[in-house]
Design an enzyme around this catalytic site. Sequence first.
Site, PDB file in Angstrom:
ATOM      1  CG  ASP A 120      -1.705   1.220   1.446  1.00 51.57           C
ATOM      2  OD1 ASP A 120      -1.847   1.974   0.463  1.00 51.57           O
ATOM      3  OD2 ASP A 120      -2.192   1.435   2.571  1.00 51.57           O
ATOM      4  CG  ASN A 165      -3.232   5.197  -1.728  1.00 49.46           C
ATOM      5  OD1 ASN A 165      -3.266   4.153  -1.077  1.00 49.46           O
ATOM      6  ND2 ASN A 165      -4.175   5.526  -2.588  1.00 49.46           N
ATOM      7  CG  ASP A 174      -6.087   2.949   0.154  1.00 47.21           C
ATOM      8  OD1 ASP A 174      -5.141   2.133   0.244  1.00 47.21           O
ATOM      9  OD2 ASP A 174      -6.705   3.143  -0.912  1.00 47.21           O
ATOM     10  CG  ASP A 219      -1.334   1.782  -3.624  1.00 45.38           C
ATOM     11  OD1 ASP A 219      -0.105   1.654  -3.731  1.00 45.38           O
ATOM     12  OD2 ASP A 219      -1.879   2.365  -2.667  1.00 45.38           O
ATOM     13  CG  ASP A 258      -4.870 -11.880 -15.075  1.00 46.07           C
ATOM     14  OD1 ASP A 258      -5.512 -12.628 -15.831  1.00 46.07           O
ATOM     15  OD2 ASP A 258      -4.356 -12.257 -14.012  1.00 46.07           O
ATOM     16  CG  ASP A 263      -9.102 -15.528 -15.620  1.00 47.41           C
ATOM     17  OD1 ASP A 263      -8.387 -15.879 -14.675  1.00 47.41           O
ATOM     18  OD2 ASP A 263     -10.349 -15.577 -15.589  1.00 47.41           O
ATOM     19  CD  GLU A 274      -6.610 -19.853 -14.680  1.00 50.92           C
ATOM     20  OE1 GLU A 274      -6.603 -20.146 -13.488  1.00 50.92           O
ATOM     21  OE2 GLU A 274      -7.500 -19.135 -15.187  1.00 50.92           O
ATOM     22  CG  HIS A 322      -4.333 -15.143  -7.945  1.00 54.07           C
ATOM     23  ND1 HIS A 322      -3.597 -15.594  -9.029  1.00 54.07           N
ATOM     24  CD2 HIS A 322      -5.616 -15.041  -8.375  1.00 54.07           C
ATOM     25  CE1 HIS A 322      -4.411 -15.754 -10.058  1.00 54.07           C
ATOM     26  NE2 HIS A 322      -5.632 -15.418  -9.693  1.00 54.07           N
ATOM     27  CG  ASP A 323      -6.547 -18.706  -8.627  1.00 53.14           C
ATOM     28  OD1 ASP A 323      -7.186 -17.826  -8.033  1.00 53.14           O
ATOM     29  OD2 ASP A 323      -6.458 -18.763  -9.871  1.00 53.14           O
TER      30      ASP A 323
END
Length: 555
Positions: free
Chosen positions: A21, A23, A25, A29, A98, A200, A253, A325-326
């Site tokens: 992160d 910024n 929040d 990002d 992606d 994807d 994929e 990430h899966d």
Amino acid sequence: MENSWYKEMAVYQIWPRSFKDGNGDGIGDLYGVLDKLDYIKSIGVDAIWFSPLYPSPNADYGYDIADYKNISPEYGDLELFKKVLDGAHERGMRVFMDLVVNHTSDEHPWFKESLKGKDNPYHDYYIWRKGKGDKKPPNNWLSTFEGGAWEYNEELDEYYLHVFAKKQPDLNMDNPKVREEVKSIMRFWLDMGVDGFREDVITFISKAEGLPDGFPLPVATGIEHYKKGPHIHEYLREFREVLNDYDCFVVGESPMTGSKDALEFTAGEDRELDMMISFDHMQADCIMTDTIATPFSLRKMKKAFTHWQEDLYGKAWNALYIENHDHPRIINRYGSLKYRVESAKMLATMCYLQCGTPFVYQGQEIGMTNITLSSIDQFRDVVTFNNERLFKKFGFSDKKYLEIANRTSRENARTPVQWDNSQYAGFSTVEPWFYVNPNYTEINVADAEKDPNSILNYYRKLLKFRKEHKVAIYGDYKEHYKNSRSLYVYERNLDSQRLLVVSSFTEKHVQFEAPEGFDLSKGELVLSNYRMCPVTKNSFVTRPYETRVYLFDEV
Ligand code: NOJ
């Protein structure tokens, strides 16, 4: 256009929400990415693949896109993206986006238009059908993420297809206008300077004519009618024509595709995809999906890797990965928490010294592990909740399902990257959008930088070694001791060079004898995860999760 750079590169995958992160929040990002470009480069990779950065309502964290030609305000804007792109290029790294075109978000303007009526030109961008009467959907397909694959719209008295979540309506790729849109999205990013795409579930984009009923399975019923649909090659070739105008690369994929089928897509000069993300080797501790967990079987894993290595060698190219990430973190799956450092180094070695392009997922390079959450409410992913419904239907208690989710949820890979041991692991200055793994005080980038024997520094050595040795990139592959339940042993050969990679998947001590034709005393030990590596009479006894790589010259 024939190119070989994609064979020699290594790729770093960023799942932006949890990377860094910048910024304040609590959400990762592009400011954070910009800040970490030198770090990424230092790992020894040559490219970054960004999981979706586009505007999205986040029903599936970016894999539900509301605008293909923009950057989500959560992550920055197009100007910032260009800075990141230039920054990556200046450092000699390529950037891949992606490309998620099997479906959009239901908040995409095309879908909103398609809801306006059957005559609306966007109606046919999606797969709308009449029900079978009696409030029955057009067929028996189930979605991978959320119950039935059809969602009813009362005003239209029609159903739309979503093979993933309800908020991810499938595009109708049979409509030539939709294919034109895909090509225009490709050109938009390639013209900006992006170097290619990770596509994807790309092999799902063509659905069988007539959308027939599927074989009744507990999940994803009907998948046989779209996992390699009738027009898939035609559509991918059409997209390839666009790609051919650029010096770029695509990795597709492709769930439920075996190594032989992969050749149809990835072999030859006029291939549709440069590589394919396969799933076979990720199913050594589960059946079909991570959620149906079984004990880890080394033989199952080796068999999968070996099939892909043997079937593709000389014909096509492999994508080498053990995390993304899966999936839950690999140390928890195929390695050992007790021997975290040893097993992390071993797993990287056994995977990335095969023939193919290494893909490293954020946090993998420091040996991040799964998180344990204390209640289902703490999870965020549509898949976790879908599985909860399914498991409860089969009588699983809350407690039992929580255990399953903690072990198998892909959210394990989505905790914020652990940068240092300050509050929130240095990921953010405020409370992050998702839980930081409490082990950040011991597992973090800052500490790994200081330790010459860290997992991070090992990744650097490993990727450097691969880059500097053609045998590690282009050599052939031959497996030894296939039946061993503890060791994974393979050799690679190119011209006069030879590599022997020995990896132990157990904490037990195992007697290893060099395979016929190898004289360990003549080899150079180029990589290992233990300091002293004695050899007695062309053999040694492996220590827990030990890996050794021997290089032989002039063979
Ligand atoms: C595969 C992606 O990797 C995954 O994260 C996503 O949920 C599905 N495709 C649907 O887009």
